[in-house]
Design a protein around this motif. Structure first.
Motif, PDB file in Angstrom:
ATOM      1  N   LEU A  77      -4.082  -6.208  12.849  1.00  0.00           N
ATOM      2  CA  LEU A  77      -3.917  -6.871  11.552  1.00  0.00           C
ATOM      3  C   LEU A  77      -3.002  -6.065  10.632  1.00  0.00           C
ATOM      4  N   ALA A  78      -3.191  -4.761  10.617  1.00  0.00           N
ATOM      5  CA  ALA A  78      -2.344  -3.908   9.777  1.00  0.00           C
ATOM      6  C   ALA A  78      -0.887  -4.015  10.221  1.00  0.00           C
ATOM      7  N   SER A  79      -0.643  -3.967  11.532  1.00  0.00           N
ATOM      8  CA  SER A  79       0.727  -4.079  12.042  1.00  0.00           C
ATOM      9  C   SER A  79       1.319  -5.446  11.728  1.00  0.00           C
ATOM     10  N   PHE A  80       0.523  -6.485  11.892  1.00  0.00           N
ATOM     11  CA  PHE A  80       0.970  -7.851  11.622  1.00  0.00           C
ATOM     12  C   PHE A  80       1.424  -7.995  10.170  1.00  0.00           C
ATOM     13  N   MET A  81       0.627  -7.498   9.244  1.00  0.00           N
ATOM     14  CA  MET A  81       0.970  -7.632   7.825  1.00  0.00           C
ATOM     15  C   MET A  81       2.172  -6.759   7.453  1.00  0.00           C
ATOM     16  N   ARG A  82       2.275  -5.592   8.064  1.00  0.00           N
ATOM     17  CA  ARG A  82       3.444  -4.750   7.794  1.00  0.00           C
ATOM     18  C   ARG A  82       4.728  -5.427   8.266  1.00  0.00           C
ATOM     19  N   GLU A  83       4.674  -6.040   9.450  1.00  0.00           N
ATOM     20  CA  GLU A  83       5.860  -6.724   9.968  1.00  0.00           C
ATOM     21  C   GLU A  83       6.225  -7.922   9.099  1.00  0.00           C
ATOM     22  N   ALA A  84       5.205  -8.646   8.641  1.00  0.00           N
ATOM     23  CA  ALA A  84       5.463  -9.794   7.753  1.00  0.00           C
ATOM     24  C   ALA A  84       6.092  -9.324   6.443  1.00  0.00           C
ATOM     25  N   ALA A  85       5.638  -8.199   5.928  1.00  0.00           N
ATOM     26  CA  ALA A  85       6.209  -7.656   4.692  1.00  0.00           C
ATOM     27  C   ALA A  85       7.678  -7.287   4.898  1.00  0.00           C
ATOM     28  N   LYS A  86       7.968  -6.628   6.017  1.00  0.00           N
ATOM     29  CA  LYS A  86       9.350  -6.224   6.296  1.00  0.00           C
ATOM     30  C   LYS A  86      10.270  -7.437   6.436  1.00  0.00           C
ATOM     31  N   ALA A  87       9.734  -8.528   6.993  1.00  0.00           N
ATOM     32  CA  ALA A  87      10.542  -9.721   7.240  1.00  0.00           C
ATOM     33  C   ALA A  87      10.691 -10.614   6.023  1.00  0.00           C
ATOM     34  N   THR A  88      10.014 -10.277   4.918  1.00  0.00           N
ATOM     35  CA  THR A  88      10.100 -11.094   3.706  1.00  0.00           C
ATOM     36  C   THR A  88      11.473 -10.900   3.068  1.00  0.00           C
ATOM     37  N   GLU A  89      12.180 -11.976   2.884  1.00  0.00           N
ATOM     38  CA  GLU A  89      13.555 -11.931   2.382  1.00  0.00           C
ATOM     39  C   GLU A  89      13.621 -11.362   0.963  1.00  0.00           C
ATOM     40  N   SER A  90      14.595 -10.534   0.719  1.00  0.00           N
ATOM     41  CA  SER A  90      14.809 -10.005  -0.631  1.00  0.00           C
ATOM     42  C   SER A  90      15.531 -11.048  -1.481  1.00  0.00           C
ATOM     43  N   GLN A  91      15.099 -11.189  -2.705  1.00  0.00           N
ATOM     44  CA  GLN A  91      15.746 -12.116  -3.642  1.00  0.00           C
ATOM     45  C   GLN A  91      16.656 -11.302  -4.558  1.00  0.00           C
ATOM     46  N   ARG A  92      17.937 -11.554  -4.464  1.00  0.00           N
ATOM     47  CA  ARG A  92      18.909 -10.751  -5.189  1.00  0.00           C
ATOM     48  C   ARG A  92      19.201 -11.358  -6.568  1.00  0.00           C
ATOM     49  N   GLY A  93      19.409 -10.487  -7.524  1.00  0.00           N
ATOM     50  CA  GLY A  93      19.813 -10.936  -8.849  1.00  0.00           C
ATOM     51  C   GLY A  93      18.718 -11.712  -9.571  1.00  0.00           C
ATOM     52  N   PRO A  94      19.102 -12.406 -10.625  1.00  0.00           N
ATOM     53  CA  PRO A  94      18.134 -13.184 -11.410  1.00  0.00           C
ATOM     54  C   PRO A  94      17.783 -14.500 -10.706  1.00  0.00           C
ATOM     55  N   TRP A  95      16.994 -14.412  -9.645  1.00  0.00           N
ATOM     56  CA  TRP A  95      16.749 -15.579  -8.794  1.00  0.00           C
ATOM     57  C   TRP A  95      16.007 -16.692  -9.519  1.00  0.00           C
TER      58      TRP A  95
END
Length: 253
Positions: free
Chosen positions: A144-162
């Protein structure tokens, strides 16, 4: 859920309840002094229904709109939970031998022998089912810890004033939905100009005026931000991809 007739069903599907302030009287007041008369066969009741339903379509769900939780906050929450799961797994994995033995004894005491090996004389050998379940649960915490860490890493960054960018996209979409309503109501194609940034242009186009009046009525004056840029983009979208409405939502369109 049942409906008395087709009109009541269309009102539900058209989200009339979401913009109740857009009434024939309110639309008539908002259009006081407007440059164009309504086309033959169109009246204020029709226009209010058309404006209300075309704009209601643009209302986003809280999970989709610009007010939703940011990706950065989502990533931070997943990382926090992953850390909790990981630290809990490590504590349980390093469980003191005496405590682990007590868990075994407790599971053995409550074990009915299921899954064990019968060695005769009513004796059963094997690992108690509750203890097996405990070990499996501990192992799942590591996953579960690994799963959530991978999901966090894969979350797209929102650039600028999105948020501002998405709010602008919504305003453009509203103009795109209003465009066919305007053309049907007033018999003129939509257009936009550079008023007020171009000093040579003395007034905005009727569609820009109409857009500003209707979105202000429905959502407040803040919705007219970047009006020139927004309406220009809406006109371009209307020419390329005219808005389509489900049958019966905008009567007579």
């Amino acid at each position: 859920m049942s409906f008395a007739d087709d009109a009541e069903f269309a009102a539900f599907i058209g989200r009339d309840h979401m913009l109740p302030a857009v009434t024939p009287e309110a639309v008539g007041s908002a259009l006081a002094g407007f440059a164009l008369p309504l086309s033959a066969g169109r009246d204020m009741d029709w226009l209010a229904t058309a404006v209300r339903r075309s704009l209601a379509i643009s209302l986003p769900n809280i999970s989709d709109g610009p007010k939703r939780t940011s990706n950065a906050d989502i990533r931070g929450e997943l990382e926090r939970l992953a850390a909790l799961a990981g630290s809990t797994w490590l504590e349980l994995f390093q469980c003191d031998h005496a405590a682990d033995s007590r868990l075994w004894d407790h599971a053995w005491h409550h074990w009915d022998g299921e899954g064990g090996t019968d060695i005769g004389d009513g004796m059963v050998m094997g690992e108690p089912s509750d203890y097996r379940r405990f070990k499996a649960a501990v192992a799942e915490l590591d996953w579960l810890a690994s799963f959530m860490r991978e999901a966090a890493k894969a979350t797209e960054s929102q650039r600028g004033p999105w948020r501002q960018s998405e709010e602008k996209r919504l305003r453009v979409q509203r103009g795109q939905y209003l465009a066919p309503i305007y053309e049907a109501a007033f018999g003129q194609p939509v257009s936009a100009n550079n008023f007020p940034t171009d000093a040579r242009i003395k007034a905005q186009t009727p569609f820009m005026d109409f857009y500003g009046r209707m979105v202000t009525l429905a959502f407040g004056a803040r919705e007219t931000a970047n009006l020139t840029e927004v309406v220009k983009a809406a006109c371009q979208l209307h020419r390329q991809h005219p808005a389509e409405f489900a049958d019966g939502i905008i009567p007579g369109l």
